[in-house]
Motif scaffolding. Structure first.
Motif, short mmCIF file in Angstrom:
data_model
loop_
_atom_site.label_atom_id
_atom_site.label_comp_id
_atom_site.label_asym_id
_atom_site.label_seq_id
_atom_site.Cartn_x
_atom_site.Cartn_y
_atom_site.Cartn_z
N LEU A 4 78.25 52.17 106.87
CA LEU A 4 79.02 53.00 107.79
C LEU A 4 79.83 53.99 106.97
O LEU A 4 80.61 53.60 106.10
N VAL A 5 79.64 55.28 107.23
CA VAL A 5 80.38 56.34 106.55
C VAL A 5 81.46 56.87 107.49
O VAL A 5 81.15 57.34 108.59
N VAL A 6 82.72 56.79 107.06
CA VAL A 6 83.85 57.26 107.87
C VAL A 6 84.48 58.45 107.15
O VAL A 6 85.12 58.29 106.11
N GLU A 7 84.28 59.64 107.70
CA GLU A 7 84.73 60.88 107.06
C GLU A 7 85.04 61.90 108.15
O GLU A 7 84.21 62.14 109.04
N ASP A 8 86.24 62.49 108.12
CA ASP A 8 86.64 63.43 109.16
C ASP A 8 86.08 64.83 108.95
O ASP A 8 86.01 65.62 109.89
N ASP A 9 85.69 65.18 107.72
CA ASP A 9 85.09 66.48 107.46
C ASP A 9 83.63 66.47 107.92
O ASP A 9 82.80 65.75 107.36
N ASP A 10 83.33 67.25 108.96
CA ASP A 10 82.00 67.21 109.57
C ASP A 10 80.90 67.53 108.57
O ASP A 10 79.87 66.84 108.51
N ALA A 30 81.15 57.84 111.41
CA ALA A 30 82.30 57.91 112.29
C ALA A 30 83.25 58.97 111.75
O ALA A 30 83.35 59.17 110.53
N ALA A 31 83.95 59.66 112.65
CA ALA A 31 84.83 60.75 112.24
C ALA A 31 86.28 60.31 112.08
O ALA A 31 87.08 61.03 111.49
N ASP A 32 86.64 59.13 112.60
CA ASP A 32 88.03 58.66 112.50
C ASP A 32 88.05 57.14 112.59
O ASP A 32 87.02 56.49 112.79
N LEU A 33 89.24 56.58 112.45
CA LEU A 33 89.37 55.12 112.43
C LEU A 33 89.03 54.46 113.78
O LEU A 33 88.36 53.42 113.79
N PRO A 34 89.48 54.99 114.93
CA PRO A 34 89.08 54.37 116.20
C PRO A 34 87.57 54.34 116.40
O PRO A 34 87.01 53.35 116.86
N GLU A 35 86.90 55.44 116.02
CA GLU A 35 85.44 55.46 116.14
C GLU A 35 84.81 54.46 115.17
O GLU A 35 83.81 53.80 115.50
N ALA A 36 85.39 54.32 114.00
CA ALA A 36 84.89 53.34 113.03
C ALA A 36 85.04 51.92 113.56
O ALA A 36 84.14 51.08 113.42
N ASP A 37 86.18 51.63 114.20
CA ASP A 37 86.40 50.30 114.77
C ASP A 37 85.36 49.97 115.84
O ASP A 37 84.86 48.85 115.92
N PRO A 55 92.80 61.62 109.89
CA PRO A 55 93.78 62.06 110.89
C PRO A 55 94.51 60.92 111.58
O PRO A 55 95.67 61.05 111.96
N GLY A 56 93.85 59.76 111.72
CA GLY A 56 94.47 58.62 112.39
C GLY A 56 95.37 57.79 111.50
O GLY A 56 95.98 56.82 111.97
N GLY A 57 95.45 58.12 110.21
CA GLY A 57 96.30 57.35 109.32
C GLY A 57 95.64 57.06 107.99
O GLY A 57 94.54 57.55 107.68
#
Length: 408
Positions: A4-10, A30-37, A55-57
């Motif tokens: 799973l890659v979690v990165e906000d930069d598209d 996933a683009a942020d922590l909630p989406e990763a969860d 962005p989420g922390g």
């Protein structure tokens, strides 16, 4: 490997995913922590690649919280400049980091190294409540009692226990089994595991996603929640399946039971595997009195004790189910110890003995073959299963063409 890659930069997220996929790694993003969860709750991964600051922390705080709760996932952090704070996380076997910018080849090498190091720390024994799976000895125990599993059942249970309380996608289970199973065959393995693990039900179906093993299954309390039992519906064609399924669920409701979980249906012909469990009404005083009034129509000594009450009540209310099957030429419906078979428009209703229930549990293909299941239930093949009193076996529905009667 699944990552799973979690990165906000598209742009960077797409670049990383493409680079990993070209190197044979299965990737979700996933683009942020909630989406990763949400992705972690629905899937099973070997490693997570996460941008340190999102962005989420701070992902570092998020991972610390998860690890403190027993989350076993190895993590590779992507950082700007120095890896501030990462040295206080855990041992190097469980995390790594890369400083931007980096070469995709270096990322792949780090992922493989992190996965290998984490595997060395994997426990030899997996535990989920009273269930224990010993990888070194290739043994499974429940409450100290050994269970006999096939190699495929062991592999599926291992995958579920390794990610207990998380959903393991169907594709991930099939991948662990080296692609040797298609969808229906995997469902059959799950069904056998549920039978061997016994009540209360531990393996939960998550519709459209996969399966989840509950580390602590719901407790069974006499008078509140009763036993679970299998429910399957096979129709020779899928037209009318909604009507038939609704009639079966209404029948369960009348008997004080409800669907606990259900697998996705198999289309073409139509087949669905479910599990039901008794509610408080089934063991309440009114429920017991209703069952006692119906009990004269069956010999409850022939069925499993936990099925006798439900079966007695259901057999008094079969009319709507048989009516829903009116336009169906071939069908097999099993509800615990109750079996309805329709072959070439001819309906047979059976009360299954304990031995016959075990036969169907171990030969699930019979549940999709009306003629074969009748042959298997003949007295020379299994213990005699008398037709339910008050219902005729081999009775042709009105308005249907004449065919030879089925063997009883």
């Amino acid at each position: 490997m699944r990552v799973l890659v979690v990165e906000d930069d598209d742009e960077l997220r797409l670049t990383l995913a493409d680079a990993l996929r070209r190197r044979g790694i299965d990737v979700d993003t996933a683009a942020d922590l909630p989406e990763a969860d949400r992705a972690l709750a629905a899937g099973s991964y070997d490693c997570v690649v996460v941008e340190r600051f999102l962005p989420g922390g701070d992902a570092l705080d998020h991972v610390r919280t998860r690890w403190a709760a027993g989350w076993p996932m190895p993590v590779l952090f992507l950082v700007e400049g120095q890896a501030v704070g990462l040295d206080v996380l855990r041992s190097p076997e469980e995390y790594d980091y890369l400083v931007k910018p980096f070469d995709p080849g270096e990322l792949v090498a780090r992922l493989h190294g992190l996965s290998r190091r984490a595997a060395l720390l994997a426990p030899d024994v997996l535990r989920a409540g009273s269930l224990e799976l010993d990888l070194a000895r290739y043994q499974v125990h429940r409450d100290g009692v050994p269970l006999t599993l096939t190699s495929t059942e062991f592999a599926v249970l291992e995958a579920l226990m390794a990610s207990q309380d998380q959903v393991v996608p169907r594709a991930a289970l099939e991948e662990r089994l080296h692609g040797q199973f298609d969808g229906p065959a995997l469902d059959a393995v799950i069904a056998r595991l549920r039978t061997k693990l016994g009540p209360p039900a531990r393996i939960e179906s998550v519709r459209g996603v996969g399966y989840r093993l509950q580390a602590t299954p719901p407790a069974e309390t006499v008078g509140e929640v009763g036993t679970t039992f299998p429910v399957t519906i096979y129709l020779g064609d899928e037209s009318g399946h909604e009507r038939v399924q609704a009639a079966v669920e209404d029948l369960l409701d009348l008997a004080g039971a409800e669907i606990a979980d259900r697998d996705d249906p198999v289309r073409g012909s139509w087949f669905r595997r479910m599990r039901a469990r008794t509610r408080a009404a089934a063991t309440s005083r009114p429920g017991r009195e209703a069952a006692a009034a119906a009990a004269h129509v069956l010999d409850s000594r022939l069925v499993l004790a936990q099925d006798a009450t439900v079966t007695a009540t259901m057999m008094q209310n079969l009319g709507p189910v048989l009516a829903a099957l009116h336009t169906t030429k071939d069908a097999v419906i099993r509800v615990g110890a109750l079996l309805i078979v329709k072959v070439e428009w001819t309906v047979a209703v059976h009360q299954l003995t304990a031995a016959q229930q075990l036969l169907l549990d171990h030969h699930p293909h019979l549940l999709t073959s009306p003629q074969e299941i009748l042959t298997a239930l003949r007295p020379d093949n299994a213990s005699d299963a008398p037709p339910l009193p008050g219902h005729h076996t081999g009775q042709r529905e009105r308005g249907q063409p004449d065919d030879p009667a089925l063997p009883r």
